[in-house]
Write an enzyme that holds these catalytic residues in place. Structure first.
Site, PDB file in Angstrom:
ATOM      1  N   ALA A  68      44.429  30.968  35.236  1.00  0.00           N
ATOM      2  CA  ALA A  68      44.710  30.624  36.630  1.00  0.00           C
ATOM      3  C   ALA A  68      44.568  31.903  37.452  1.00  0.00           C
ATOM      4  O   ALA A  68      44.695  33.018  36.920  1.00  0.00           O
ATOM      5  CB  ALA A  68      46.118  30.062  36.743  1.00  0.00           C
ATOM      6  N   GLY A 113      45.114  29.549  31.625  1.00  0.00           N
ATOM      7  CA  GLY A 113      44.540  28.275  32.063  1.00  0.00           C
ATOM      8  C   GLY A 113      43.139  28.032  31.525  1.00  0.00           C
ATOM      9  O   GLY A 113      42.712  26.876  31.398  1.00  0.00           O
ATOM     10  N   GLU A 116      43.638  26.705  28.144  1.00  0.00           N
ATOM     11  CA  GLU A 116      44.223  25.360  28.332  1.00  0.00           C
ATOM     12  C   GLU A 116      43.137  24.348  28.702  1.00  0.00           C
ATOM     13  O   GLU A 116      43.150  23.209  28.227  1.00  0.00           O
ATOM     14  CB  GLU A 116      45.329  25.432  29.388  1.00  0.00           C
ATOM     15  CG  GLU A 116      46.514  26.251  28.876  1.00  0.00           C
ATOM     16  CD  GLU A 116      47.579  26.503  29.934  1.00  0.00           C
ATOM     17  OE1 GLU A 116      47.277  27.212  30.915  1.00  0.00           O
ATOM     18  OE2 GLU A 116      48.685  25.980  29.799  1.00  0.00           O
ATOM     19  N   GLU A 136      50.406  34.393  29.256  1.00  0.00           N
ATOM     20  CA  GLU A 136      51.304  34.192  30.396  1.00  0.00           C
ATOM     21  C   GLU A 136      52.637  34.921  30.277  1.00  0.00           C
ATOM     22  O   GLU A 136      53.163  35.417  31.272  1.00  0.00           O
ATOM     23  CB  GLU A 136      51.575  32.698  30.612  1.00  0.00           C
ATOM     24  CG  GLU A 136      50.410  31.923  31.224  1.00  0.00           C
ATOM     25  CD  GLU A 136      49.470  31.343  30.184  1.00  0.00           C
ATOM     26  OE1 GLU A 136      49.476  31.814  29.027  1.00  0.00           O
ATOM     27  OE2 GLU A 136      48.714  30.432  30.537  1.00  0.00           O
TER      28      GLU A 136
HETATM   29  N1  CAA Z   1      43.251  35.868  38.138  1.00  0.00           N
HETATM   30  C1  CAA Z   1      42.772  36.598  39.156  1.00  0.00           C
HETATM   31  N2  CAA Z   1      41.894  37.613  39.000  1.00  0.00           N
HETATM   32  C2  CAA Z   1      41.488  37.892  37.741  1.00  0.00           C
HETATM   33  C3  CAA Z   1      41.961  37.175  36.629  1.00  0.00           C
HETATM   34  C4  CAA Z   1      42.878  36.109  36.859  1.00  0.00           C
HETATM   35  N3  CAA Z   1      43.334  35.344  35.866  1.00  0.00           N
HETATM   36  N4  CAA Z   1      41.383  37.705  35.510  1.00  0.00           N
HETATM   37  C5  CAA Z   1      40.595  38.710  35.928  1.00  0.00           C
HETATM   38  N5  CAA Z   1      40.649  38.844  37.270  1.00  0.00           N
HETATM   39  C6  CAA Z   1      39.938  39.808  38.119  1.00  0.00           C
HETATM   40  C7  CAA Z   1      40.522  41.202  37.988  1.00  0.00           C
HETATM   41  O1  CAA Z   1      41.635  41.345  38.814  1.00  0.00           O
HETATM   42  C8  CAA Z   1      39.335  42.052  38.384  1.00  0.00           C
HETATM   43  O2  CAA Z   1      39.254  42.044  39.801  1.00  0.00           O
HETATM   44  P1  CAA Z   1      38.899  43.447  40.589  1.00  0.00           P
HETATM   45  O3  CAA Z   1      37.493  43.751  40.153  1.00  0.00           O
HETATM   46  O4  CAA Z   1      38.993  43.063  42.026  1.00  0.00           O
HETATM   47  O5  CAA Z   1      39.879  44.453  40.126  1.00  0.00           O
HETATM   48  C9  CAA Z   1      38.128  41.272  37.879  1.00  0.00           C
HETATM   49  O6  CAA Z   1      38.609  39.951  37.653  1.00  0.00           O
HETATM   50  C10 CAA Z   1      37.595  41.817  36.559  1.00  0.00           C
HETATM   51  O7  CAA Z   1      38.679  41.885  35.644  1.00  0.00           O
HETATM   52  P2  CAA Z   1      39.118  43.253  34.894  1.00  0.00           P
HETATM   53  O8  CAA Z   1      38.694  44.456  35.683  1.00  0.00           O
HETATM   54  O9  CAA Z   1      40.556  43.118  34.546  1.00  0.00           O
HETATM   55  O10 CAA Z   1      38.192  43.144  33.596  1.00  0.00           O
HETATM   56  P3  CAA Z   1      38.501  43.770  32.155  1.00  0.00           P
HETATM   57  O11 CAA Z   1      37.244  43.616  31.378  1.00  0.00           O
HETATM   58  O12 CAA Z   1      39.117  45.099  32.255  1.00  0.00           O
HETATM   59  O13 CAA Z   1      39.618  42.779  31.535  1.00  0.00           O
HETATM   60  C11 CAA Z   1      40.640  40.648  31.043  1.00  0.00           C
HETATM   61  C12 CAA Z   1      39.314  41.422  31.294  1.00  0.00           C
HETATM   62  C13 CAA Z   1      41.273  41.104  29.738  1.00  0.00           C
HETATM   63  C14 CAA Z   1      40.261  39.176  30.963  1.00  0.00           C
HETATM   64  C15 CAA Z   1      41.611  40.904  32.229  1.00  0.00           C
HETATM   65  O14 CAA Z   1      40.919  40.646  33.446  1.00  0.00           O
HETATM   66  C16 CAA Z   1      42.833  40.050  32.224  1.00  0.00           C
HETATM   67  O15 CAA Z   1      43.760  40.319  31.471  1.00  0.00           O
HETATM   68  N6  CAA Z   1      42.870  39.003  33.075  1.00  0.00           N
HETATM   69  C17 CAA Z   1      44.054  38.173  33.227  1.00  0.00           C
HETATM   70  C18 CAA Z   1      44.217  37.220  32.076  1.00  0.00           C
HETATM   71  C19 CAA Z   1      45.488  36.409  32.231  1.00  0.00           C
HETATM   72  O16 CAA Z   1      46.581  36.916  32.251  1.00  0.00           O
HETATM   73  N7  CAA Z   1      45.330  35.073  32.341  1.00  0.00           N
HETATM   74  C20 CAA Z   1      46.444  34.165  32.482  1.00  0.00           C
HETATM   75  C21 CAA Z   1      46.687  33.851  33.908  1.00  0.00           C
HETATM   76  S1  CAA Z   1      48.192  32.959  34.161  1.00  0.00           S
HETATM   77  C22 CAA Z   1      47.793  31.337  33.841  1.00  0.00           C
HETATM   78  O17 CAA Z   1      46.709  31.017  33.446  1.00  0.00           O
HETATM   79  C23 CAA Z   1      48.924  30.365  34.079  1.00  0.00           C
HETATM   80  C24 CAA Z   1      48.678  29.008  33.587  1.00  0.00           C
HETATM   81  O18 CAA Z   1      48.850  28.711  32.431  1.00  0.00           O
HETATM   82  C25 CAA Z   1      48.313  27.968  34.509  1.00  0.00           C
END
Ligand code: CAA
Length: 262
Positions: A68, A113, A116, A136
């Site tokens: 998400a 998500g 999921e 999460e």
């Molecule tokens: N939401 C919003 N933005 C996201 C995102 C997310 N889930 N995942 C990545 N991005 C964005 C980053 O903020 C980054 O933006 P900027 O370039 O503006 O900084 C861009 O995408 C590229 O990401 P990274 O620079 O972080 O790339 P990386 O290769 O270093 O890492 C990654 C990749 C490990 C996937 C890392 O991006 C990450 O950990 N993302 C979040 C994953 C996460 O926590 N997902 C769960 C979300 S909560 C959820 O899903 C709730 C639910 O159950 C409904």
């Protein structure tokens, strides 16, 4: 009217509906707009009679869906967050229960998500480079699009608890061992492997597949005793279809069945 901004919808080989989530700047993260577009595009695939099987994937090399949208989520009130969770669950439920077979082509990160969404699909084929997980709890949240329920069913309580509590991303091979994905292939073979399975599925009886998916899913909800009854009801119902007449006749006449989904 403008088309979707965050996904691509196409019909390939005349029978495969492919939906590609495409927000490259945020690794295809699901905000409310994208969830709405997914719902709408998926509905289009359900209504398109030519489409026999749907493939959901992510645009670009890096991500299926990284979860998400954290930036959008961070500003939600508790009631809005509950609504967001319910909306996500409803969209993913329809993927699971819409009546057409759905394959997740997991081309990269499938986190939160994103995993999921993949779990709501009926089959998951992953690239060997994919990373899957439910991170999460690292954000002080828990999975909100059905992950606590579907991961337990896919992998069992022990593995699901480890995945959800550790919040770690797991390799595609780990996911295969845990039963989270069906198959792992090299990235350059991902589309061909997915397409081959999709074409195989597309040649089968659509009504029979729909009834089988329904019996499996409802049986999981209700337990095996009721599930067996549901199976018999669905089995009987299949005998009322043109597809069943065609499928059995084609076998006896030693030719390929031409199913019409009726
Ligand atoms: N939401 C919003 N933005 C996201 C995102 C997310 N889930 N995942 C990545 N991005 C964005 C980053 O903020 C980054 O933006 P900027 O370039 O503006 O900084 C861009 O995408 C590229 O990401 P990274 O620079 O972080 O790339 P990386 O290769 O270093 O890492 C990654 C990749 C490990 C996937 C890392 O991006 C990450 O950990 N993302 C979040 C994953 C996460 O926590 N997902 C769960 C979300 S909560 C959820 O899903 C709730 C639910 O159950 C409904």
């Amino acid at each position: 009217m403008n088309g979707p901004q965050n996904l691509r919808a196409e019909v390939l080989d005349g029978v495969i509906g492919r939906l590609t989530l495409d927000r490259p700047k945020v690794l295809n993260a699901l905000n409310r707009e994208t969830l709405g577009e997914l719902d709408c595009a998926f509905d289009g695939m359900l209504r398109n009679e030519a489409v026999r099987v749907v493939v959901i994937t992510g645009g670009g090399e890096k991500a299926f869906v990284a979860g998400a949208d954290i930036a959008e989520m961070a500003a939600l009130s508790p009631m809005e967050a509950r609504e967001f969770s319910r909306r996500g669950q409803a969209v993913l439920d329809r993927v699971e229960r819409g009546g057409k077979p759905v394959i997740a082509m997991v081309n990269g990160y499938a986190l939160g998500g994103g995993l999921e969404l993949a779990l709501a699909c009926h089959v998951r084929i992953a690239s060997s480079q994919a990373k899957l997980g439910l991170p999460e709890v690292g954000l002080g949240l828990l999975p909100g699009f059905g992950g606590t329920q579907r991961l337990v069913r896919a992998a069992g309580m022990g593995a699901a608890a480890e995945w959800i509590l550790s919040g770690e991303p797991y390799s595609a091979q780990d996911a295969l061992r845990a039963g989270v994905v069906n198959r792992v292939v090299e990235p350059d073979q991902l589309w061909e492997a997915t397409r081959a399975l999709a074409l195989k599925i597309a040649a089968r009886g659509p009504v029979a597949m729909r009834l089988a998916l329904e019996a499996m899913r409802r049986g999981l909800d209700a337990g095996p005793t009721e599930g067996m009854q549901l199976e018999s009801d669905a089995f009987g119902l299949a005998f009322a279809t043109e597809d069943m007449r065609e499928g059995t006749r084609a076998f006896l006449e030693k030719r390929k069945a031409e199913f019409r989904g009726r």
